[in-house]
Design a protein around this motif. Structure first.
Motif, PDB file in Angstrom:
ATOM      1  N   LEU A  87      45.742  45.327  44.223  1.00 11.95           N
ATOM      2  CA  LEU A  87      46.791  46.298  44.526  1.00 11.95           C
ATOM      3  C   LEU A  87      48.140  45.625  44.334  1.00 11.95           C
ATOM      4  N   VAL A  88      49.014  46.306  43.617  1.00 15.61           N
ATOM      5  CA  VAL A  88      50.336  45.760  43.347  1.00 15.61           C
ATOM      6  C   VAL A  88      51.340  46.901  43.357  1.00 15.61           C
ATOM      7  N   GLN A  89      52.563  46.587  43.703  1.00 11.95           N
ATOM      8  CA  GLN A  89      53.608  47.600  43.670  1.00 11.95           C
ATOM      9  C   GLN A  89      54.106  47.808  42.247  1.00 11.95           C
ATOM     10  N   ALA A  90      54.633  48.979  41.994  1.00 13.76           N
ATOM     11  CA  ALA A  90      55.219  49.265  40.688  1.00 13.76           C
ATOM     12  C   ALA A  90      56.265  48.198  40.344  1.00 13.76           C
ATOM     13  N   GLY A  91      56.225  47.754  39.094  1.00 11.84           N
ATOM     14  CA  GLY A  91      57.111  46.699  38.655  1.00 11.84           C
ATOM     15  C   GLY A  91      56.531  45.311  38.770  1.00 11.84           C
ATOM     16  N   GLY A  92      55.418  45.213  39.469  1.00  9.86           N
ATOM     17  CA  GLY A  92      54.781  43.924  39.672  1.00  9.86           C
ATOM     18  C   GLY A  92      53.901  43.517  38.503  1.00  9.86           C
ATOM     19  N   SER A  93      53.203  42.392  38.680  1.00  9.50           N
ATOM     20  CA  SER A  93      52.370  41.824  37.629  1.00  9.50           C
ATOM     21  C   SER A  93      50.995  41.451  38.175  1.00  9.50           C
ATOM     22  N   LEU A  94      50.040  41.480  37.280  1.00 11.57           N
ATOM     23  CA  LEU A  94      48.701  40.983  37.551  1.00 11.57           C
ATOM     24  C   LEU A  94      48.176  40.330  36.284  1.00 11.57           C
ATOM     25  N   ARG A  95      47.278  39.381  36.459  1.00  5.38           N
ATOM     26  CA  ARG A  95      46.593  38.806  35.305  1.00  5.38           C
ATOM     27  C   ARG A  95      45.097  38.938  35.497  1.00  5.38           C
ATOM     28  N   LEU A  96      44.483  39.631  34.559  1.00  2.00           N
ATOM     29  CA  LEU A  96      43.036  39.770  34.567  1.00  2.00           C
ATOM     30  C   LEU A  96      42.418  38.664  33.716  1.00  2.00           C
ATOM     31  N   SER A  97      41.265  38.227  34.148  1.00  2.00           N
ATOM     32  CA  SER A  97      40.512  37.229  33.402  1.00  2.00           C
ATOM     33  C   SER A  97      39.118  37.757  33.130  1.00  2.00           C
ATOM     34  N   CYS A  98      38.546  37.293  32.041  1.00  2.00           N
ATOM     35  CA  CYS A  98      37.177  37.685  31.690  1.00  2.00           C
ATOM     36  C   CYS A  98      36.483  36.474  31.103  1.00  2.00           C
ATOM     37  N   ALA A  99      35.350  36.176  31.658  1.00  2.00           N
ATOM     38  CA  ALA A  99      34.577  35.046  31.161  1.00  2.00           C
ATOM     39  C   ALA A  99      33.126  35.469  31.009  1.00  2.00           C
ATOM     40  N   PRO A 100      32.513  35.103  29.925  1.00  2.00           N
ATOM     41  CA  PRO A 100      31.102  35.406  29.752  1.00  2.00           C
ATOM     42  C   PRO A 100      30.248  34.366  30.452  1.00  2.00           C
ATOM     43  N   SER A 101      29.134  34.789  30.949  1.00  2.00           N
ATOM     44  CA  SER A 101      28.191  33.846  31.524  1.00  2.00           C
ATOM     45  C   SER A 101      27.002  33.718  30.582  1.00  2.00           C
ATOM     46  N   GLY A 102      26.467  32.573  30.523  1.00  2.00           N
ATOM     47  CA  GLY A 102      25.271  32.387  29.730  1.00  2.00           C
ATOM     48  C   GLY A 102      25.503  31.854  28.339  1.00  2.00           C
ATOM     49  N   THR A 148      37.541  31.903  28.101  1.00  2.00           N
ATOM     50  CA  THR A 148      38.131  32.944  28.923  1.00  2.00           C
ATOM     51  C   THR A 148      39.133  33.744  28.106  1.00  2.00           C
ATOM     52  N   VAL A 149      39.147  35.044  28.347  1.00  2.00           N
ATOM     53  CA  VAL A 149      40.162  35.921  27.771  1.00  2.00           C
ATOM     54  C   VAL A 149      40.979  36.492  28.916  1.00  2.00           C
ATOM     55  N   TYR A 150      42.252  36.701  28.672  1.00  2.00           N
ATOM     56  CA  TYR A 150      43.178  37.136  29.718  1.00  2.00           C
ATOM     57  C   TYR A 150      43.891  38.414  29.314  1.00  2.00           C
ATOM     58  N   LEU A 151      44.306  39.163  30.312  1.00  2.00           N
ATOM     59  CA  LEU A 151      45.210  40.287  30.107  1.00  2.00           C
ATOM     60  C   LEU A 151      46.334  40.143  31.127  1.00  2.00           C
ATOM     61  N   GLN A 152      47.488  39.732  30.646  1.00  2.00           N
ATOM     62  CA  GLN A 152      48.660  39.627  31.495  1.00  2.00           C
ATOM     63  C   GLN A 152      49.352  40.981  31.521  1.00  2.00           C
ATOM     64  N   MET A 153      49.510  41.537  32.714  1.00  2.00           N
ATOM     65  CA  MET A 153      50.090  42.865  32.859  1.00  2.00           C
ATOM     66  C   MET A 153      51.381  42.755  33.659  1.00  2.00           C
ATOM     67  N   ASN A 154      52.477  43.077  33.013  1.00  2.00           N
ATOM     68  CA  ASN A 154      53.793  43.029  33.650  1.00  2.00           C
ATOM     69  C   ASN A 154      54.385  44.428  33.742  1.00  2.00           C
ATOM     70  N   SER A 155      55.403  44.562  34.555  1.00  2.00           N
ATOM     71  CA  SER A 155      56.097  45.845  34.717  1.00  2.00           C
ATOM     72  C   SER A 155      55.110  46.978  34.933  1.00  2.00           C
ATOM     73  N   LEU A 156      54.182  46.763  35.825  1.00  2.00           N
ATOM     74  CA  LEU A 156      53.119  47.744  36.051  1.00  2.00           C
ATOM     75  C   LEU A 156      53.666  49.043  36.586  1.00  2.00           C
TER      76      LEU A 156
END
Length: 128
Positions: A11-26, A78-86
């Motif tokens: 959960l983030v406020q409008a204007g904030g940022s989050l970074r998603l990560s994705c990693a495969p297993s195996g 790992t792959v990332y999704l940097q999300m700014n100005s949400l």
């Protein structure tokens, strides 16, 4: 079999940022093209960003251009999704997807049916 694990939602406020990560297993995902999709309640699953397995090409949906950045670190698997100005309209479940692309190192995939492997999704909620 590739299993993808996403992390970083929340959960983030409008204007904030989050970074998603994705990693495969195996296994490593060095020759897999990767994509980030999202699905809001009552809506279809849309591709918001994608990256070729060599990292040379990327795709962004118009709605996120200039705000989101997709990247990958093949050494860290790992792959990332940097999300700014949400924005509140970015609220959705975000999914990581992978597709083998060894013969096409620069290809990006943007359609859901092009991906054979999916993560379980991570919730992103942006409050106004």
């Amino acid at each position: 079999q590739v299993q993808l694990v996403e992390s970083g939602g929340g959960l983030v406020q409008a204007g904030g940022s989050l970074r998603l990560s994705c990693a495969p297993s195996g296994r490593t995902f060095g020759n897999y093209a990767m994509g980030w999709f999202r699905q809001a309640p009552g809506k279809g699953r849309e591709c918001v960003a994608a990256i070729s397995w060599n990292g040379g090409n990327t795709y962004y949906a118009d709605s996120v251009k200039g705000r989101f950045t997709v990247s990958r670190d093949n050494a860290k698997n790992t792959v990332y999704l940097q999300m700014n100005s949400l924005k509140p309209e970015d609220t959705a479940v975000y999914y990581c997807a992978a597709e083998s692309s060894s013969a096409y190192p620069s290809r990006v995939y943007v359609f859901r049916h092009e991906y054979g492997y999916w993560g379980q999704g991570t919730q992103v909620t942006v409050s106004s």
